[in-house]
Design an enzyme around this catalytic site. Structure first.
Site, PDB file in Angstrom:
ATOM      1  N   ASP A 235       0.890  -1.155   0.000  1.00 59.10           N
ATOM      2  CA  ASP A 235       0.000   0.000   0.000  1.00 59.10           C
ATOM      3  C   ASP A 235       0.927   1.202   0.000  1.00 59.10           C
ATOM      4  O   ASP A 235       1.691   1.404   0.950  1.00 59.10           O
ATOM      5  CB  ASP A 235      -0.877  -0.072   1.266  1.00 59.10           C
ATOM      6  CG  ASP A 235      -1.874   1.064   1.374  1.00 59.10           C
ATOM      7  OD1 ASP A 235      -1.920   1.929   0.486  1.00 59.10           O
ATOM      8  OD2 ASP A 235      -2.616   1.074   2.383  1.00 59.10           O
TER       9      ASP A 235
ATOM     10  N   HIS B 112      -6.686  -3.201   6.302  1.00 57.40           N
ATOM     11  CA  HIS B 112      -6.715  -2.392   7.515  1.00 57.40           C
ATOM     12  C   HIS B 112      -6.873  -3.349   8.692  1.00 57.40           C
ATOM     13  O   HIS B 112      -7.976  -3.715   9.072  1.00 57.40           O
ATOM     14  CB  HIS B 112      -7.850  -1.369   7.481  1.00 57.40           C
ATOM     15  CG  HIS B 112      -7.583  -0.267   6.501  1.00 57.40           C
ATOM     16  ND1 HIS B 112      -7.749   1.064   6.801  1.00 57.40           N
ATOM     17  CD2 HIS B 112      -7.135  -0.291   5.226  1.00 57.40           C
ATOM     18  CE1 HIS B 112      -7.411   1.802   5.753  1.00 57.40           C
ATOM     19  NE2 HIS B 112      -7.052   0.999   4.775  1.00 57.40           N
TER      20      HIS B 112
HETATM   21 MN    MN Z   1      -2.932   3.734   0.573  1.00 58.25          MN
HETATM   22 MN    MN Z   2      -3.122   2.748   3.576  1.00 57.61          MN
END
Ligand code: MN
Ligand code: MN
Length: 303
Positions: free
Chosen positions: A97, A165
């Site tokens: 990410d 997440h």
């Molecule tokens: Mn991101």
């Molecule tokens: Mn992120």
């Protein structure tokens, strides 16, 4: 906990970094947002990922995050402003990410500098035993030094296989009580800088979704079909409504998704707007917490 990063984590990072290096060359005034999203997603697969970790986000100016093109998006990049490109790959579920900010005409260097410096300072600070809130304090201090504020309602996050997440959050401001970074953990660290007040509001639209795999609510056939395909293709990872539009007409898909969202079978991620419509910059890297400190998986060659 392993004290060395998994090779698939490193590969997912390297792929995202390579894609990002390519993509930023296309981020200039007049280019279609849809083109940037599609090119990024195509390259993630071309460069050897098992899949796309989440839809490529291209968020402009006061949009802090979560804008990805809807199907047939006509939106083009403006002559001036801050464009956040946020993308990631997965290799056997190991995620990357990463995000950069492009200043389209060079007017907002301060914003780019502030978020980039904050990310570098955070990376230099993280090691086993350091508290997540201490890193938040470093981010806050670094951004304020440039006369800007951190977007405190957004934070970095732990990465776990298949879960973008996961677990702990890395705040972008100091936090009194917070857990420690532990050897073997993976995180995405993502400072945001703004001239607004650092809060976030949700826009009315979502183009990114994720599945609630446990939801068993019954719906009409069309919605159930979309639900099953989304579960099968994307599992726990976020997806773009754009990715399903070849299935049927646009109206049908959007209706099916809305119905799924209503019963909680999918969750929408609205475009996130800075509370005072301030300009927003962001940089993000994926890191592994090693004994000696951070191992950055998404480092680009130019950095
Ligand atoms: Mn991101
Ligand atoms: Mn992120």
């Amino acid at each position: 906990m392993s004290t060395k990063p998994h090779p698939d984590f490193l590969l997912a990072g390297r792929i995202a970094a390579r894609v990002m290096s390519d993509i930023v060359k296309d981020v200039r005034p007049g280019i279609k947002v849809l083109r940037v999203c599609m090119l990024a997603e195509k390259k993630i697969l071309e460069y050897g990922a098992s899949g796309i970790a989440f839809p490529c986000n291209v968020s402009i100016n006061e949009e802090a995050a979560h804008y990805t093109s809807p199907p047939a998006d006509k939106r083009v990049l403006p002559d001036k402003g801050l464009v956040k490109v946020d993308l990631g790959a997965h290799v056997n579920g190991y995620l990357s990410d990463t995000a950069v900010t492009v200043d389209l005409d060079g007017s907002y260097e301060k914003y780019v500098f502030a978020a980039k410096e904050a990310l570098n300072a955070a990376i230099d600070t993280i090691r086993p035993g350091v508290r997540l809130g201490e890193v938040g304090a470093v981010i806050e201090r670094t951004i304020k030094r440039s006369g800007l504020r951190p977007v405190h309602q957004l934070s970095g996050h732990q990465l776990k296989p298949w879960i973008l997440h996961a677990g702990k959050s890395v705040p972008n401001i100091s936090a009194a009580k917070s857990p420690e970074f532990l050897v073997g953990e993976m995180y995405a660290v993502e400072p945001f800088a703004t001239n607004g007040n650092g809060t976030i509001r949700h826009s009315m639209v979502s183009y990114i979704y994720s599945n609630d795999l446990k939801n068993k609510k019954k719906l009409d056939r069309s919605a159930m079909q979309v639900r099953n395909i989304a579960r099968q293709r994307f599992g726990t990872l976020p997806w773009a409504s754009r990715w399903l539009h070849h299935l049927k007409g646009t109206a049908d898909i959007d209706t099916a998704i809305k119905n799924l969202e209503r019963v909680g079978a999918v969750r929408g991620y609205p475009v996130l707007i800075e509370g005072k419509n301030g300009l927003v910059s962001q940089f993000e890297h994926s890191i592994f917490v090693g004994h000696e400190g951070c191992i950055v998986s998404t480092r680009r060659n130019v950095e």
